[in-house]
Design a protein around this motif. Structure first.
Motif, mmCIF file in Angstrom:
data_model
loop_
_atom_site.group_PDB
_atom_site.id
_atom_site.type_symbol
_atom_site.label_atom_id
_atom_site.label_comp_id
_atom_site.label_asym_id
_atom_site.label_seq_id
_atom_site.Cartn_x
_atom_site.Cartn_y
_atom_site.Cartn_z
ATOM 1 N N ALA A 1 0.877 -1.224 0.205
ATOM 2 C CA ALA A 1 -0.160 -0.054 0.028
ATOM 3 C C ALA A 1 0.625 1.269 0.014
ATOM 4 N N VAL A 2 1.948 1.155 0.624
ATOM 5 C CA VAL A 2 2.789 2.295 0.883
ATOM 6 C C VAL A 2 3.403 2.464 -0.555
ATOM 7 N N TYR A 3 4.150 1.441 -1.098
ATOM 8 C CA TYR A 3 4.657 1.353 -2.564
ATOM 9 C C TYR A 3 3.512 2.179 -3.442
ATOM 10 N N GLY A 4 2.306 1.629 -3.495
ATOM 11 C CA GLY A 4 1.256 2.269 -4.284
ATOM 12 C C GLY A 4 0.853 3.792 -4.122
ATOM 13 N N VAL A 5 1.037 4.109 -3.003
ATOM 14 C CA VAL A 5 0.673 5.563 -2.814
ATOM 15 C C VAL A 5 1.781 6.423 -3.359
ATOM 16 N N PHE A 6 2.959 5.921 -3.239
ATOM 17 C CA PHE A 6 4.161 6.762 -3.737
ATOM 18 C C PHE A 6 4.037 6.649 -5.229
ATOM 19 N N ASP A 7 3.920 5.462 -5.742
ATOM 20 C CA ASP A 7 3.954 5.073 -7.242
ATOM 21 C C ASP A 7 2.706 6.099 -7.850
ATOM 22 N N ALA A 8 1.589 6.198 -7.147
ATOM 23 C CA ALA A 8 0.357 7.081 -7.601
ATOM 24 C C ALA A 8 0.604 8.599 -7.619
ATOM 25 N N VAL A 9 1.181 8.898 -6.764
ATOM 26 C CA VAL A 9 1.624 10.419 -6.529
ATOM 27 C C VAL A 9 2.581 10.918 -7.366
ATOM 28 N N CYS A 10 3.789 10.122 -7.756
ATOM 29 C CA CYS A 10 4.975 10.202 -8.355
ATOM 30 C C CYS A 10 4.564 10.062 -9.828
ATOM 31 N N SER A 11 3.500 9.445 -10.417
ATOM 32 C CA SER A 11 3.196 9.386 -11.744
ATOM 33 C C SER A 11 2.353 10.649 -11.855
ATOM 34 N N LEU A 12 1.371 11.126 -11.018
ATOM 35 C CA LEU A 12 0.779 12.190 -11.051
ATOM 36 C C LEU A 12 1.649 13.467 -11.648
ATOM 37 N N VAL A 13 2.705 13.714 -10.632
ATOM 38 C CA VAL A 13 3.697 14.793 -10.653
ATOM 39 C C VAL A 13 4.576 14.531 -11.852
ATOM 40 N N ALA A 14 5.024 13.364 -12.085
ATOM 41 C CA ALA A 14 5.769 13.149 -13.335
ATOM 42 C C ALA A 14 5.020 13.407 -14.628
ATOM 43 N N GLY A 15 3.856 13.282 -14.570
ATOM 44 C CA GLY A 15 2.998 13.599 -15.951
ATOM 45 C C GLY A 15 2.985 14.882 -15.967
ATOM 46 N N ARG A 16 2.699 15.692 -14.965
ATOM 47 C CA ARG A 16 2.663 17.087 -14.970
ATOM 48 C C ARG A 16 3.846 17.772 -15.432
ATOM 49 N N LEU A 17 4.849 17.406 -15.132
ATOM 50 C CA LEU A 17 6.067 18.035 -15.687
ATOM 51 C C LEU A 17 6.795 17.598 -16.943
ATOM 52 N N THR A 18 5.939 16.783 -17.747
ATOM 53 C CA THR A 18 6.439 16.078 -19.035
ATOM 54 C C THR A 18 6.020 17.199 -20.019
ATOM 55 N N SER A 19 7.032 17.583 -20.830
ATOM 56 C CA SER A 19 6.810 18.562 -22.004
ATOM 57 C C SER A 19 7.577 18.199 -23.275
ATOM 58 N N GLY A 20 8.208 17.230 -23.278
ATOM 59 C CA GLY A 20 8.872 16.843 -24.463
ATOM 60 C C GLY A 20 10.037 15.744 -24.170
ATOM 61 N N LEU A 21 11.016 15.776 -25.075
ATOM 62 C CA LEU A 21 12.209 14.502 -24.974
ATOM 63 C C LEU A 21 13.065 14.729 -23.856
ATOM 64 N N LYS A 22 13.510 16.120 -23.689
ATOM 65 C CA LYS A 22 14.348 16.364 -22.769
ATOM 66 C C LYS A 22 13.736 16.342 -21.254
ATOM 67 N N SER A 23 12.474 16.727 -21.059
ATOM 68 C CA SER A 23 11.943 16.589 -19.926
ATOM 69 C C SER A 23 11.776 15.172 -19.555
ATOM 70 N N ILE A 24 11.359 14.278 -20.423
ATOM 71 C CA ILE A 24 11.251 12.876 -20.276
ATOM 72 C C ILE A 24 12.863 12.148 -19.600
ATOM 73 N N THR A 25 13.836 12.798 -20.395
ATOM 74 C CA THR A 25 14.974 12.324 -20.015
ATOM 75 C C THR A 25 15.459 12.684 -18.817
ATOM 76 N N ILE A 26 15.381 13.923 -18.410
ATOM 77 C CA ILE A 26 15.356 14.430 -17.001
ATOM 78 C C ILE A 26 14.624 13.468 -15.859
ATOM 79 N N ILE A 27 13.476 13.311 -16.197
ATOM 80 C CA ILE A 27 12.680 12.446 -15.337
ATOM 81 C C ILE A 27 12.930 11.012 -15.299
ATOM 82 N N VAL A 28 13.192 10.301 -16.277
ATOM 83 C CA VAL A 28 13.671 9.032 -16.310
ATOM 84 C C VAL A 28 15.068 9.020 -15.499
#
Length: 325
Positions: free
Chosen positions: A177-204
């Motif tokens: 459950a703890v794993y899932g909470v951080f997975d969900a929150v990070c997915s939302l944040v990472a999606g909001r920060l995505t703007s192109g190939l450069k941002s994907i590279t930094i986030i990954v």
């Protein structure tokens, strides 16, 4: 169990390819309708989807704990109730799916009754194989495979070797459950920060660095101890691993949607193909090797995937990126 697994794997492959294709098509359509950057919208859509999907780790494990908390060895009433709840959830999802609209501009092609089932299958296989000749997908495949490795690592090794020795079998649900909470929150944040190939590279890169720290910790210094710290360490590892999983899920789907917008079905078929292969490998070998050996394999896979991914983004970014974001 074997026929059931074969059936579930076959059905899941269709669902996941359809999910990735539809979500990306809907994101592109939404971006075009509202004059928004496609890359940003694709990232946001994937962030919302994977954030909601990852929440099943929290909700599902809490339901498991609530339903099965009083179970004894011979009783099946709790498991029956659990399957009923899962069936209701699946039925609701299927009903909601019927309300989805076609947003990819292929209505006429999809309605062409002259296309037979066999010709459709042959066309899909050709698309899958032709994509393997594309240098871009070859450079992304190692990262796709690693994403499968790290998912299977949680299911096969984390729960068995890290959680159960400290928290017991009853603690697995809480840790996941703890794993899932951080997975969900990070997915939302990472999606909001995505703007192109450069941002994907930094986030990954940030996500895999977090998992690299966990892997090195497990390899060099981790040991089961007593006290409060022993209880917190497995939960901390689960939280950090969930962050990495959230990053890889959102960014891989966004990356494929950006690079292969004209062959989404083939791209997402490649995603599930190599993820499934790597997950299977982990489950096949996990029973015959130690945790340390598995960690070494994970480290090798991580370094290989990051190297090929960075080569993609550094050497061929201009050739692969559309002129308009």
């Amino acid at each position: 169990m074997v026929p059931s697994s074969l059936y579930l794997g076959f059905a899941a492959s269709i669902i996941w390819v359809g999910q990735g294709t539809y979500l990306t098509s809907a994101a592109n359509s939404h971006a075009n309708d509202n004059n928004l950057p496609e890359r940003t919208v694709i990232g946001q859509f994937n962030g919302v989807f994977w954030g909601m999907f990852a929440s099943h780790q929290l909700v599902g494990n809490l339901v498991n704990v609530a339903v099965l908390r009083d179970e004894t060895g011979g009783s099946t009433s709790g498991t029956t109730l659990l399957f009923v709840l899962f069936l209701c959830s699946m039925t609701l999802g299927t009903i909601l799916m019927c309300f989805l609209n076609r947003r990819n501009g292929k209505e006429e092609a999809l309605q062409d009754s002259s296309a037979t089932f066999s010709s459709t299958v042959v066309s899909a296989l050709k698309s899958l194989l032709n994509l393997l000749l594309d240098r871009r997908i070859l450079l992304v495949i190692p990262l796709i495979a690693y994403s499968g490795f790290q998912q299977a690592f949680v299911w096969a090794e984390y729960t068995k070797e890290i959680v159960k020795p400290v928290l017991g079998e009853q603690g697995v649900g809480g840790a996941m459950a703890v794993y899932g909470v951080f997975d969900a929150v990070c997915s939302l944040v990472a999606g909001r920060l995505t703007s192109g190939l450069k941002s994907i590279t930094i986030i990954v890169f940030g996500g895999v660095m977090i998992q690299l720290i966990v892997l090195l910790w497990l390899l060099l210094n981790y040991s089961v101890t007593g006290g409060v710290l022993a209880t917190l360490l497995p939960l901390l590892i689960g939280a950090l691993w969930g962050i990495g999983d959230g990053v890889l899920n959102t960014q891989l789907c966004a990356l494929l949607g950006i690079l292969f917008k004209h062959d989404l079905e083939g791209a997402f078929a490649q995603l599930k193909l190599w993820q499934s292969v790597s997950i299977s490998v982990v489950f096949f070998i996990s029973t015959s090797i130690s945790l340390q050996t598995m960690v070494v394999i994970m480290l090798v896979a991580l370094f290989m995937s990051v190297a090929t991914f960075l080569f993609l983004t550094i050497k061929v970014e201009k050739a692969l990126s559309p002129s308009v974001s």
